[in-house]
Design an enzyme around this catalytic site. Structure first.
Site, short mmCIF file in Angstrom:
data_model
loop_
_atom_site.label_atom_id
_atom_site.label_comp_id
_atom_site.label_asym_id
_atom_site.label_seq_id
_atom_site.Cartn_x
_atom_site.Cartn_y
_atom_site.Cartn_z
N GLN A 108 0.85 -1.19 0.00
CA GLN A 108 0.00 0.00 0.00
C GLN A 108 0.89 1.24 0.00
O GLN A 108 1.64 1.46 0.94
CB GLN A 108 -0.86 -0.03 1.27
N GLY A 109 0.80 2.04 -1.03
CA GLY A 109 1.62 3.25 -1.11
C GLY A 109 0.78 4.49 -0.88
O GLY A 109 0.37 5.14 -1.83
N TYR A 110 0.52 4.77 0.37
CA TYR A 110 -0.27 5.96 0.70
C TYR A 110 0.61 7.01 1.38
O TYR A 110 0.85 8.07 0.86
CB TYR A 110 -1.42 5.62 1.67
N SER A 111 1.10 6.67 2.60
CA SER A 111 1.78 7.68 3.42
C SER A 111 3.06 8.17 2.77
O SER A 111 3.74 7.43 2.06
CB SER A 111 2.14 7.08 4.79
N SER A 151 4.63 -1.17 4.04
CA SER A 151 4.81 -2.52 4.56
C SER A 151 4.97 -3.46 3.37
O SER A 151 4.32 -3.26 2.35
CB SER A 151 3.60 -2.97 5.39
N GLU A 206 -9.23 -1.47 5.97
CA GLU A 206 -8.03 -1.64 6.78
C GLU A 206 -8.38 -1.54 8.26
O GLU A 206 -7.96 -2.35 9.07
CB GLU A 206 -6.97 -0.59 6.43
C1 LIG Z 1 2.81 -0.23 12.06
C2 LIG Z 1 2.50 0.72 10.94
C3 LIG Z 1 2.13 0.24 9.67
C4 LIG Z 1 1.88 1.13 8.61
N1 LIG Z 1 1.61 0.63 7.34
C5 LIG Z 1 1.46 1.49 6.30
C6 LIG Z 1 1.34 1.03 4.93
O1 LIG Z 1 1.41 -0.17 4.66
N2 LIG Z 1 1.19 1.91 3.94
C7 LIG Z 1 1.10 3.26 4.17
O2 LIG Z 1 0.90 4.01 3.25
N3 LIG Z 1 1.25 3.74 5.45
C8 LIG Z 1 1.44 2.89 6.50
N4 LIG Z 1 1.65 3.39 7.79
C9 LIG Z 1 1.66 4.85 8.02
C10 LIG Z 1 0.58 5.35 8.93
O3 LIG Z 1 -0.65 5.35 8.30
C11 LIG Z 1 0.99 6.73 9.48
O4 LIG Z 1 2.11 6.51 10.32
C12 LIG Z 1 -0.10 7.38 10.28
O5 LIG Z 1 -1.16 7.76 9.46
C13 LIG Z 1 0.38 8.62 11.04
O6 LIG Z 1 1.10 9.50 10.23
P1 LIG Z 1 2.55 10.01 10.65
O7 LIG Z 1 3.35 8.85 11.01
O8 LIG Z 1 3.04 10.90 9.58
O9 LIG Z 1 2.31 10.85 11.97
P2 LIG Z 1 1.85 12.40 12.06
O10 LIG Z 1 0.65 12.60 11.22
O11 LIG Z 1 3.02 13.26 11.82
O12 LIG Z 1 1.41 12.47 13.57
C14 LIG Z 1 2.29 12.84 14.63
C15 LIG Z 1 1.45 13.09 15.86
O13 LIG Z 1 0.56 14.19 15.62
C16 LIG Z 1 -0.77 13.82 15.91
N5 LIG Z 1 -1.70 14.54 15.03
C17 LIG Z 1 -1.59 14.73 13.70
N6 LIG Z 1 -2.67 15.40 13.25
C18 LIG Z 1 -3.47 15.63 14.30
C19 LIG Z 1 -4.74 16.26 14.50
N7 LIG Z 1 -5.40 16.79 13.47
N8 LIG Z 1 -5.27 16.30 15.73
C20 LIG Z 1 -4.61 15.74 16.78
N9 LIG Z 1 -3.42 15.13 16.67
C21 LIG Z 1 -2.86 15.08 15.45
C22 LIG Z 1 -0.80 12.34 15.67
O14 LIG Z 1 -1.86 11.72 16.36
C23 LIG Z 1 0.56 11.90 16.21
O15 LIG Z 1 0.50 11.77 17.59
C24 LIG Z 1 1.95 2.51 8.83
C25 LIG Z 1 2.33 3.00 10.10
C26 LIG Z 1 2.64 2.13 11.14
C27 LIG Z 1 3.13 2.71 12.45
#
Ligand SMILES: Cc1cc2nc3c(=O)[nH]c(=O)nc-3n(C[C@H](O)[C@H](O)[C@H](O)COP(=O)(O)OP(=O)(O)OC[C@H]3O[C@@H](n4cnc5c(N)ncnc54)[C@H](O)[C@@H]3O)c2cc1C
Lengths: 416, 363
Positions: free
Chosen positions: A127-130, A162, A245
């Site tokens: 999955q290429g989202y983030s 992942s 998901e």
């Molecule tokens: C185990 C795991 C598996 C994953 N698998 C995939 C995958 O296969 N493919 C993929 O594309 N992505 C994947 N991800 C990515 C995942 O979706 C992101 O890590 C997640 O959406 C959070 O984004 P970030 O890491 O950039 O954190 P950030 O968005 O930078 O968040 C940092 C902090 O700020 C807080 N925050 C941000 N915005 C707000 C708001 N509006 N209000 C309150 N708090 C806020 C968050 O809660 C967090 O505490 C995976 C992540 C993990 C940890």
């Protein structure tokens, strides 16, 4: 309220029990952590599809079992696998996220090409989202695709991908309409991970393993036909799969299995002359977790009934990801506490319990509290959509000059 | 009354902090933690320059004769830097045991060498807290038999100080015949622990046969593990605050979301009283010995719970980044995990506190 499934379903359950009795020994025994299913797992998957114990409602034309949707039967299937301690059908991002999306929004050709090999474990997806700059705020993603002689040309970077190392294919969000509003400029593309211009770099995590990767795209060319939905509609296409998901992360049977493993651990683990479960403090926590697992199972049944009646899941559904991930993490936390000093053994140490699984889970489940929408984002959703609370006011667009001042102030604070 | 650090203590803390900032960057921690024996000679040498190995050793034996509160300040700084060095057992517990209960000969033989960094003694007293896997060491006719799990500061030890099932401590040279040493690997790759198996091993008992000294070591060990958690927690909170002042999502700094601010504030609110409790407990070790066991149980259990929360919350503030190895946050996370479990987790320490106060009878 009527919890009797009825004679038809009881018969179905008996049938399935018989199946598991006869064929259960063919189920794969290895770890489910592997990204690419073993030959054994593929055979098991095919057998399950043949008997309708997985991919049940997916049409035969696309490699499924082709039965009418019957949520109660799906429920019984999940229960019986869990009860027998036998792994059910494959659950990976391709099967849980891409397949439902294609079935809902893909072209006939896309369904024929991809659904069957994905179901059979022959094609593995990632999955290429983030992106580094687009996590919680996924819609701000920057990986771009321009159109050039009938092809999308992709440039940019994804992170947290992942299984990208093992995957054959990727479903990927890219920005195709640069002047559209942020949610309206995204497209959903599917393409081979062997396409020239893709580089995958493993990303080590706190568990000590590389569960993810960074994925780089440089002039990656993909035929325009490999889009799901229309150009600019990728956000809505992706949201369909994000729902899947979150459902996958909140599986009550998985919680029940973990909980049962914890009970076994606490019966075996000895503290002095007694067992961990003889310790009333630890046992009380165990009991509290059991009730919570039970609540989540009942909550799941309620969601099921609502959807049987065509009603929305409501609050019961909105809380699933938040509560299930936390609960899974707490189950592992108690396991570690019950093991005392032995609870921190890891990496194949002497005396390590269950190959370090509990520690790995404890850390990985913290990852899942963050991944797929963080706990804080889940709480925002619960408050705003579930409780109808006022939304965060939108910040005024920061002007260049104001941003400059803000940055300066921040730097000053940083150096103080 | 003055509930606070003396000027000397502040100077000690700052000197250790500076020394570690210079010699122990995260890159160095990474390198060390990938080795079987994580101990960094470079960092240990630098600490030697400050006299840290001898800090708990009386001046007449070549040390600095400092207090447990001083040691707690050092432990905090070591954890803040996730320093891969031996300290708790080798430089605090073993010197304490020998100074408080060793014979003159034992003191003369070991203390100067520990102070100068030439010798290092590992300590194994876990079974006086709770026995796992049927472990325990018995002493019959001067010979030790059985198993001791979780010998602390294990790698490279010249001798082991081991508690038998009556709580009496025995000194065993590392090369004693019949002694088998098995390293254990934990989540925390910055500290070394191991298992000892004894088969008719000749040992040298410490004079005290009442179990009192082992109890003193347990108290001191718990206080220092709590102090270690405190330092690791401090680092994690600072990192969360820094990160939330840099990371933007939805066009704003994530630190401007109340959800994130509250996570940080909650960590700070739980964390800060731990510092006070730990200072009190460490001070009590010498000044109010009748109170110290209870204070040690409280410091250990409370800090263990608070910092489990801090560890996960700081990780959450970092989003997915916190879960990766990129920012190395997990080194502190795991250090906290280690501190929580070793010498009795919160439940076990609280049960002991209940016995100490006569709320219940000993099990
Ligand atoms: C185990 C795991 C598996 C994953 N698998 C995939 C995958 O296969 N493919 C993929 O594309 N992505 C994947 N991800 C990515 C995942 O979706 C992101 O890590 C997640 O959406 C959070 O984004 P970030 O890491 O950039 O954190 P950030 O968005 O930078 O968040 C940092 C902090 O700020 C807080 N925050 C941000 N915005 C707000 C708001 N509006 N209000 C309150 N708090 C806020 C968050 O809660 C967090 O505490 C995976 C992540 C993990 C940890």
């Amino acid at each position: 309220m009527d919890l009797d499934y009825g004679p038809e379903y009881d018969a179905f359950r008996q049938e399935m029990r018989l199946f598991l009795k006869l064929h259960g020994h063919r189920a794969p025994t290895g770890q489910a952590r592997a990204a690419r299913p073993s030959a054994e797992a593929v055979e098991w998957q095919k057998l399950l599809i043949e008997h309708g114990y997985t991919a049940r409602t997916i049409p035969r034309d696309y490699g499924g079992y082709g039965s009418e949707p019957d949520i109660l039967k799906s429920r019984i299937i999940a229960e019986e696998f869990s009860r027998a301690g036998i792994p059910g059908g494959l659950a990976n991002q391709g099967i849980s996220m891409l397949v439902p999306t294609l079935l809902e929004l893909g072209t006939e050709e896309q369904k024929r090409q991809w659904v069957e090999p994905t179901l059979k474990g022959e094609v593995v997806w990632c999955q290429g989202y983030s992106e580094p700059g687009a996590g919680s705020d996924l819609a701000s993603l920057k990986t771009s695709a321009r159109i050039e002689s009938g092809e999308f040309v992709i440039n940019g970077q994804k992170i947290w991908t992942s299984t990208a190392k093992q995957a054959d294919m990727i479903f990927c969000l890219v920005r195709t309409e640069h002047d559209a509003p942020k949610h309206g400029g995204i497209s959903y593309l599917i393409f081979s991970m062997d396409t020239p211009g893709i580089e995958v770099r493993p990303l080590k995590t706190m568990t000590g393993h590389a569960e993810f990767n960074e994925t780089f795209f440089s002039e990656v060319r993909v035929p325009v036909g490999q889009i799901v939905g229309e150009r600019g509609q990728g956000w809505f296409v992706a949201n369909a799969t994000l729902g899947h998901e979150r459902g996958m992360l909140g599986d009550p049977d998985a919680l029940e299995n973990r909980f049962q493993a914890l009970v076994r651990l606490m019966k075996e683990e000895r503290i002095g002359m007694g067992r961990a479960i003889d310790n009333s403090v630890l046992r009380d926590r165990l009991g509290a977790l059991q009730a919570e697992v039970a609540a989540m199972k009942c909550n799941g049944m309620r969601i099921l009934s609502n959807s049987l009646k065509g009603e929305p899941g409501g609050m019961a559904k909105l809380i699933v990801k938040l509560q299930s991930c936390e609960l899974a993490h707490q189950i592992s936390a108690l396991a570690i506490d019950a093991m005392g000093e032995m609870g921190i053994l890891y990496s194949g140490s002497a005396r390590e319990r269950m190959r370090g699984t509990w520690q790995w889970n404890y850390m990985f489940q913290l990852g899942l509290i963050i991944g797929g929408g963080t706990a804080q984002i889940q709480k925002n959703i619960i408050a705003e959509r579930g409780l109808d609370m006022p939304r965060e006011p939108k910040l005024p667009k920061i002007s260049g000059a104001a941003k400059g001042t803000a940055d300066m102030l921040r730097q000053k604070q940083g150096s103080a | 009354m003055d509930f606070g650090l003396s000027q000397e203590q502040q100077m000690l803390r700052d000197a250790v902090a500076r020394c570690l900032a210079d010699t122990c960057p995260l890159e160095h921690v990474r390198e060390c933690s990938e080795r079987d024996n994580p101990v960094s000679d470079k960092v240990l040498d630098a600490l030697q320059g400050l006299g840290i190995p001898g800090m708990m050793i009386p001046e007449e034996h070549g040390g600095l004769g400092m207090t447990l509160l001083d040691a707690a300040l050092v432990a905090e700084q070591l954890a803040y830097a996730v320093a891969p060095v031996s300290f708790l057992a080798s430089h605090v517990l073993a010197p304490l045991a020998l100074s408080e209960a060793g014979s003159e000969d034992q003191k003369v033989r070991w203390l100067p060498k520990i102070a100068s960094g030439e010798a290092h003694i590992s300590v194994a007293i876990s079974e006086t807290v709770e026995a796992r896997d049927g472990a325990g060491v018995t002493c019959r006719g001067g010979k030790l038999d059985g198993t001791a799990l979780f010998a602390l500061d294990f790698a490279g030890a010249d001798a082991f100080l081991v508690a038998d099932t009556t709580g009496r401590l025995h000194l065993v040279p590392a090369n004693a015949s019949g002694l088998e040493k098995i390293p254990l690997t934990t989540i925390d790759r910055t500290r070394s622990v191991g298992e000892l198996r004894f088969a008719q091993v000749t040992a040298e008992p410490l004079a005290d046969d009442s179990g009192f000294t082992a109890g003193r070591l347990r108290d001191a060990g718990r206080i220092l593990l709590a102090a270690d958690s405190l330092g690791a927690g401090q680092a994690m909170i600072e990192k969360a605050v820094d990160y939330s002042g840099q990371r933007e999502q939805f066009g704003r700094l994530i630190g401007s979301f109340q959800a994130v601010k509250h996570m940080c504030a909650e960590m700070a609110a739980h964390h800060e009283p731990c510092r006070s409790l730990i200072w009190y407990a460490a001070y009590a070790y010498e000044a109010m010995p009748e109170d110290v066991s209870l204070a040690a149980c409280q410091a250990k259990s409370h800090t263990g719970d608070v910092h489990r929360f801090v560890a996960r919350t700081s990780t959450e503030v970092h989003g997915g980044m916190g879960f990766t190895d990129l920012v190395g946050l997990h080194y502190w996370f795991k250090r906290i995990g280690f501190d929580r479990q070793v010498l009795g987790g919160p439940e076990s320490a609280r049960a002991e506190a209940a016995v100490l106060q006569g709320w219940i009878k000993a099990a």
